[in-house]
Design a protein around this motif. Structure first.
Motif, short mmCIF file in Angstrom:
data_model
loop_
_atom_site.label_atom_id
_atom_site.label_comp_id
_atom_site.label_asym_id
_atom_site.label_seq_id
_atom_site.Cartn_x
_atom_site.Cartn_y
_atom_site.Cartn_z
N GLY A 130 0.84 -1.20 0.00
CA GLY A 130 0.00 0.00 0.00
C GLY A 130 0.87 1.25 0.00
O GLY A 130 2.10 1.19 -0.15
N GLY A 131 0.26 2.41 0.14
CA GLY A 131 1.01 3.66 0.22
C GLY A 131 0.50 4.70 -0.76
O GLY A 131 -0.53 4.53 -1.39
N GLU A 132 1.25 5.80 -0.90
CA GLU A 132 0.83 6.91 -1.75
C GLU A 132 1.30 6.70 -3.19
O GLU A 132 2.37 6.15 -3.43
N LYS A 133 0.47 7.14 -4.13
CA LYS A 133 0.79 7.11 -5.54
C LYS A 133 0.48 8.48 -6.15
O LYS A 133 -0.41 9.19 -5.66
N VAL A 223 -5.83 -3.86 -2.12
CA VAL A 223 -6.76 -3.56 -3.22
C VAL A 223 -6.63 -4.61 -4.31
O VAL A 223 -5.62 -5.32 -4.40
N ASP A 224 -7.66 -4.73 -5.15
CA ASP A 224 -7.65 -5.73 -6.20
C ASP A 224 -8.10 -5.10 -7.51
O ASP A 224 -8.64 -3.99 -7.53
N THR A 225 -7.89 -5.81 -8.60
CA THR A 225 -8.26 -5.33 -9.93
C THR A 225 -9.75 -4.98 -9.99
O THR A 225 -10.58 -5.71 -9.46
N ASN A 226 -10.07 -3.86 -10.62
CA ASN A 226 -11.42 -3.32 -10.80
C ASN A 226 -12.00 -2.68 -9.54
O ASN A 226 -13.14 -2.22 -9.56
N GLN A 227 -11.24 -2.63 -8.48
CA GLN A 227 -11.69 -1.91 -7.29
C GLN A 227 -11.54 -0.42 -7.54
O GLN A 227 -10.58 0.02 -8.17
N VAL A 228 -12.50 0.37 -7.07
CA VAL A 228 -12.51 1.82 -7.34
C VAL A 228 -12.34 2.57 -6.02
O VAL A 228 -13.03 2.29 -5.03
N GLY A 263 -7.85 -14.21 -4.30
CA GLY A 263 -8.41 -13.53 -3.13
C GLY A 263 -7.27 -12.87 -2.36
O GLY A 263 -6.51 -12.07 -2.91
N ASP A 264 -7.14 -13.20 -1.08
CA ASP A 264 -6.05 -12.67 -0.27
C ASP A 264 -4.92 -13.66 -0.10
O ASP A 264 -3.97 -13.40 0.65
N ASP A 265 -4.99 -14.81 -0.75
CA ASP A 265 -3.95 -15.84 -0.66
C ASP A 265 -3.00 -15.75 -1.85
O ASP A 265 -3.38 -15.34 -2.95
N LEU A 266 -1.76 -16.16 -1.62
CA LEU A 266 -0.74 -16.19 -2.65
C LEU A 266 -0.28 -17.63 -2.88
O LEU A 266 -0.17 -18.41 -1.92
N PRO A 315 -2.71 -8.43 2.69
CA PRO A 315 -3.54 -7.87 3.77
C PRO A 315 -5.00 -7.76 3.33
O PRO A 315 -5.27 -7.36 2.20
N ARG A 316 -5.91 -8.13 4.19
CA ARG A 316 -7.34 -8.03 3.86
C ARG A 316 -7.72 -6.55 3.81
O ARG A 316 -7.32 -5.76 4.66
N PHE A 317 -8.53 -6.20 2.79
CA PHE A 317 -8.89 -4.80 2.58
C PHE A 317 -9.67 -4.23 3.76
O PHE A 317 -9.66 -3.03 3.98
N SER A 318 -10.32 -5.10 4.52
CA SER A 318 -11.06 -4.65 5.70
C SER A 318 -10.12 -4.15 6.79
O SER A 318 -10.53 -3.44 7.71
N GLY A 319 -8.83 -4.52 6.67
CA GLY A 319 -7.86 -4.08 7.66
C GLY A 319 -7.59 -5.09 8.75
O GLY A 319 -6.75 -4.86 9.64
#
Length: 353
Positions: A130-133, A223-228, A263-266, A315-319
């Protein structure tokens, strides 16, 4: 008028999800910021605005090529010999607009800047952290000379003389059905109720100009693809100091060469020697963030066995918490053997291994 279904390349019985998917695909292809055709992009947007709205789509399906997007059909009615034998041939939709001002009324101060949508590509490792872009966008921004007022510095903004500050004017229209009073947007101030005494020399009274702006946004991990992601107030500036629109950032995650995300697994693969598979031991596995960990391999491991590393995924997007990493083990079979290696394997073979 073009066939909106044809513009989006969909059938007339397409679902709302079909319409949305078709729009996203075409908008991505023809977006001007990515070197696409601006005219085609505008046609795609126009088609999407109509077909994504259930009411407008229903009217478009009913009126077809005569539909004008404002909720009225453009049927021509000929009243023939009437009103003292005089013929009247006119467009009913236009007449109703003249009488009642359909689609023309605007409340003072309600306009705002246009919302914008951009796409942002990220590596899977960036999603992990994550972080700033930073994103560079060509858009309308507040004019620095007049501070967005539209008035030349030193002059003032005064009440519109035509509408007396209401933003609306009344017109009397004569029609075949009689005279009617129509309330419409004031053409002098365009519904704002006030006008600059002298227009700004830079923006010509608009209060905004076209510029390239660098926008810094925070991208949360996971975040994931197509998330806004919505960034309030970072769309286009409103006219003459009106509220700015919002910026919508659509995420696209680039595939990684070593890890696949579900999902959140690799999921990853790792080779081990025949000896390590038979005897067991520890192997070094590099994580997505660059760190290395020692993974314990049980004795008698067969090729294709999957081992889990808990809590080292995305990391889960829910935090709350993280996914897992699953490592598939592949037993490495040597293609070339030394004389001693062959002798040792032959001995093992004699022992039934």
């Amino acid at each position: 008028m073009k066939d909106y279904y044809e513009v989006l390349g969909i059938s007339k019985d397409a679902s709302q999800d079909d319409i949305k998917q078709a729009y996203r695909k075409l908008a991505h292809k023809y977006h001007p910021d990515k070197g696409g055709d601006e005219k085609k992009f505008k046609e795609i947007n126009e088609a999407y605005q109509i077909l994504s709205n259930k009411d407008k789509r229903s009217q478009y399906d009913q009126f077809g090529q005569t539909f004008d997007g404002s909720g009225q059909g453009g049927f021509d009615f000929n009243f023939g010999q009437g009103f003292g034998g005089q013929e009247f041939d006119f467009d009913l939709g236009d007449m109703m607009d003249q009488i009642f001002g359909f689609g023309q009324r605007q409340r003072k101060g309600e306009a705002k800047g246009r919302d914008l949508e951009v796409e942002l590509e990220m590596d899977l490792r960036e999603v992990l952290l994550g972080g700033e872009k930073e994103i560079n966008i060509d858009k309308l921004v507040a004019c620095q000379r007049c501070k967005g007022t539209g008035a030349e510095p030193g002059s003032r903004v005064k009440e519109c003389f035509s509408c007396r500050g209401t933003g609306q004017v009344q017109e009397i229209r004569r029609t075949p059905l009689g005279s009617f009073t129509r309330v419409g947007v004031c053409p002098e101030c365009k519904g704002e109720g006030n006008v600059p005494e002298r227009f700004c020399n830079v923006c010509r009274g608009e209060g905004r100009i076209k510029e390239n702006e660098t926008v810094r946004i925070f991208i949360p991990a996971g975040v994931d693809t197509n998330q806004v992601i919505k960034v309030e107030g970072k769309g286009e500036a409103g006219r003459r100091g009106k509220r700015a629109g919002d910026l919508y950032v659509r995420i696209f995650v680039r595939p990684d060469t070593n890890f696949k995300r579900k999902g959140d697994d690799l999921y990853a693969k790792s080779e081990i020697s025949f000896a390590a598979a038979a005897l067991g031991g520890e192997i070094e596995v590099r994580m997505l963030d660059g760190a290395s960990i020692l993974l314990k391999v049980p004795s008698g491991t067969e090729s294709g066995k999957v081992l889990r590393i808990s809590g080292r995924g995305i990391p889960r997007f829910s935090g709350y918490g993280r996914g897992n990493v699953y490592v598939e083990l592949k037993v490495r079979v040597p293609k070339k053997l030394t004389k001693k290696q062959k002798e040792l394997l032959e001995e093992l073979g004699q022992e039934g291994i």
